[in-house]
Enzyme design. Sequence first.
Site, mmCIF file in Angstrom:
data_model
loop_
_atom_site.group_PDB
_atom_site.id
_atom_site.type_symbol
_atom_site.label_atom_id
_atom_site.label_comp_id
_atom_site.label_asym_id
_atom_site.label_seq_id
_atom_site.Cartn_x
_atom_site.Cartn_y
_atom_site.Cartn_z
ATOM 1 N N CYS A 2 0.840 -1.199 0.000
ATOM 2 C CA CYS A 2 0.000 0.000 0.000
ATOM 3 C C CYS A 2 0.874 1.248 0.000
ATOM 4 C CB CYS A 2 -0.943 0.089 1.194
ATOM 5 S SG CYS A 2 -2.087 -1.277 1.299
ATOM 6 N N ARG A 27 3.304 -0.084 -5.191
ATOM 7 C CA ARG A 27 3.154 -0.711 -3.875
ATOM 8 C C ARG A 27 1.828 -1.464 -3.722
ATOM 9 N NH1 ARG A 27 6.827 1.580 -0.197
ATOM 10 N NH2 ARG A 27 5.551 0.861 1.536
ATOM 11 N N TRP A 76 -3.023 -2.578 -1.622
ATOM 12 C CA TRP A 76 -2.796 -3.997 -1.873
ATOM 13 C C TRP A 76 -3.561 -4.702 -0.760
ATOM 14 C CZ3 TRP A 76 -0.765 -8.332 0.534
ATOM 15 C CH2 TRP A 76 -0.474 -9.420 -0.312
ATOM 16 N N ASN A 102 -1.190 1.596 6.001
ATOM 17 C CA ASN A 102 -0.363 0.577 5.363
ATOM 18 C C ASN A 102 0.091 -0.396 6.450
ATOM 19 O OD1 ASN A 102 3.106 0.750 4.253
ATOM 20 N ND2 ASN A 102 1.624 -0.845 3.944
ATOM 21 N N GLY A 103 -0.182 -1.699 6.235
ATOM 22 C CA GLY A 103 0.240 -2.669 7.245
ATOM 23 C C GLY A 103 -0.959 -3.423 7.791
ATOM 24 N N GLU A 488 15.858 -17.552 -10.543
ATOM 25 C CA GLU A 488 15.524 -16.155 -10.833
ATOM 26 C C GLU A 488 14.818 -16.025 -12.186
ATOM 27 O OE1 GLU A 488 15.226 -13.565 -9.287
ATOM 28 O OE2 GLU A 488 15.356 -11.927 -10.718
ATOM 29 N N LYS A 492 11.070 -14.587 -12.606
ATOM 30 C CA LYS A 492 10.740 -13.450 -13.480
ATOM 31 C C LYS A 492 9.599 -13.821 -14.408
ATOM 32 C CE LYS A 492 12.198 -10.960 -11.878
ATOM 33 N NZ LYS A 492 13.103 -10.621 -10.816
ATOM 34 N N GLU A 495 6.154 -14.362 -12.545
ATOM 35 C CA GLU A 495 5.490 -13.207 -11.937
ATOM 36 C C GLU A 495 4.918 -12.230 -12.955
ATOM 37 O OE1 GLU A 495 9.499 -10.828 -10.434
ATOM 38 O OE2 GLU A 495 7.660 -10.527 -9.330
ATOM 39 N N HIS A 511 16.292 -36.842 -11.218
ATOM 40 C CA HIS A 511 15.618 -37.331 -10.004
ATOM 41 C C HIS A 511 14.136 -36.938 -10.008
ATOM 42 C CE1 HIS A 511 19.440 -38.591 -8.330
ATOM 43 N NE2 HIS A 511 19.925 -37.447 -8.805
ATOM 44 N N LYS A 611 5.277 -4.131 -4.986
ATOM 45 C CA LYS A 611 6.732 -3.994 -5.026
ATOM 46 C C LYS A 611 7.377 -4.321 -3.681
ATOM 47 C CE LYS A 611 10.628 -2.854 -6.968
ATOM 48 N NZ LYS A 611 11.173 -3.883 -7.861
#
Length: 616
Positions: A2, A27, A76, A102-103, A488, A492, A495, A511, A611
């Site tokens: 947020c 955010r 968010w 926020n939180g 990574e 990428k 997402e 395996h 983010k």
Amino acid sequence: MCGIVGYTGHRNAVPVLMEGLGRLEYRGYDSAGIACLNHGGKHLFVVKEKGKLSRLREELKRHAVSAKIGIGHTRWATHGEPSRFNAHPHLDFTHRIAIVHNGIIENYASLKEKLIRKGIRFASQTDTEVAGNLIGHFYGKGNLLEAVRKAVKELRGYFAFVVIAQDEPDKIVAFKRSNPLVIGLGKGENFVASDVTALLPYTRRVIYLEDEEYAEITPAQVRIFSSSGKLVKRTSVTVRWDVSKAQKGGYPHFMLKEINEQPAVVKSILASHVKNKRIHFDTLDRKLTKRLKQIRKVHFVSCGTAYHAGLVGNYMMGECLDLPAEATVSSEFRYEDPSVDKRDLVVLVTQSGETADTLAALREAKAKGALTLAIVNVVGSTVAREADGVIYTHAGPEIGVASTKAYLAQLTVIALFTLYLAGIHPCRKKQFSLLKMKSRLQEMLRLPSQIKETLHQEAAVVRCAKTLYGKKNFLYLGRGYNFPNALEGALKLKEITYAHAHGYPAGEMKHGPIALVDNRQPVICICPESSKTYEKMLSNIEEIKARRGIIITLATQGDKQVAKLSNQVFSVPNTSEMFSPILTAVPLQLFAYHVAVLNNRDVDQPRNLAKSVTVE
Ligand code: M6R
């Protein structure tokens, strides 16, 4: 998560809030809203919309709002689905106070019940409205700061919020516990936001609020109070970030711009820390350096992409020093009762410096007496301020949710730090001679131009993406230093394209994952020639070929052997294995980017993500 923004001053608050929210949208982007005291300060005016900021912008066109004070929010969702009702700002039950937050307020449910028993009604499912109503409940005599202080005493959890009240028409009150808030200082106007990028068009003079501090912000002054109510003296700092860095600069997406900034980012890191062929870190003082020489183990603790940087760090430490090293994701580290003490170095790697789990891990490590070092991008962020030492990556603002330039910056700083530690620590590996160290450092200086050269692979990447963008499953394989890059590359891709992608150590393929391979399965193999497992990797590629998989390889320029086995090769210049992830990451980023674009995905703001993850 947020984004919060607030303004009080002589301008019309609405465009200031909207500009700020635009810069904070990374955010969270489930919904957005603003609350202003309409000119004359008679009543609170709230506009909010589900979805992206563009919808709020459209809605605002239908209202002629002019205000000198206001607060805004981009969300968010944590408590309550994304909807207009759950969007911030929220008004208290008296409709005299507006809050953005926020939180997470952990005890919101019991507080809500208590307030409901007092006859207070709720309009949303959010924890934020509970805080707003609690402040409203204490507001009685019209002292906003006092009401906030009383409310905060009852709130548990980690959060930051900003409130305005109709009866105190030029005042913003802000409170911070763990989640970031920064105050921007202007002339006859002041600002507050979750992040400096929202303030950059107006001011560079900022004050970072500390945990448990309150701020009372009016156009004429900013007063900061400690939790006990004492006035706190705080000097402002000047932010050096360039405002243009937080804009797209002609690129269609922030992500592509940030990928292309990488040569410059790495160059400036090397310029700041390598002088006269020696590595130095201005921010590490003598006391800290003394402790570094005594450490017995290195822990890299981080999340997501930063975790992958920590994994690469592990390999670097292993090559240069006879010290055990371990990379752990922050959310595991903090709960595993880590056995660390004063002989352990805990390196927190984080772009934002606000990731809740990384911050909690830092506090856990400090409480156990470990030496803590933050490798952080955002200057003045909480992790940077709380760690014993900090090395900034100075990659500039990274706006795209998918981390790119911050990752390369982290890898570069970790490589420099490893060489530095090998230079001062008694446990430098015997085979890693001072001469070798010097030549590695020389090699590092070539990285910026090598990254630039790697960017020229974009046309080949686009061609490949065009043949594969419809695929739903991708397998990424790497070994040693490039195993973290397999993770990574897969991260990428998933997402920003929403395709399934799996990163795996190539040696583990037989395996299990090899069962996935048939003539429709794309397998991205990272195979630089300098790797000590190069030949083993070639055998793994052969195994995929034997099962008719679609092979895309990241190989060293001119590698004919790999080319023969592959359907498509992306070449990178030659460098030591230690630095190869800095180059091989680039085509992986470009591939994810172009597959996302071809699928019409929202590259910079992929669904369900934000983010900085400032909640657990
Ligand atoms: O700000 P941090 O570096 O602590 O963030 C860690 C992760 O949330 C972040 O790297 C995330 O995985 C990115 N979206 C990956 O591209």
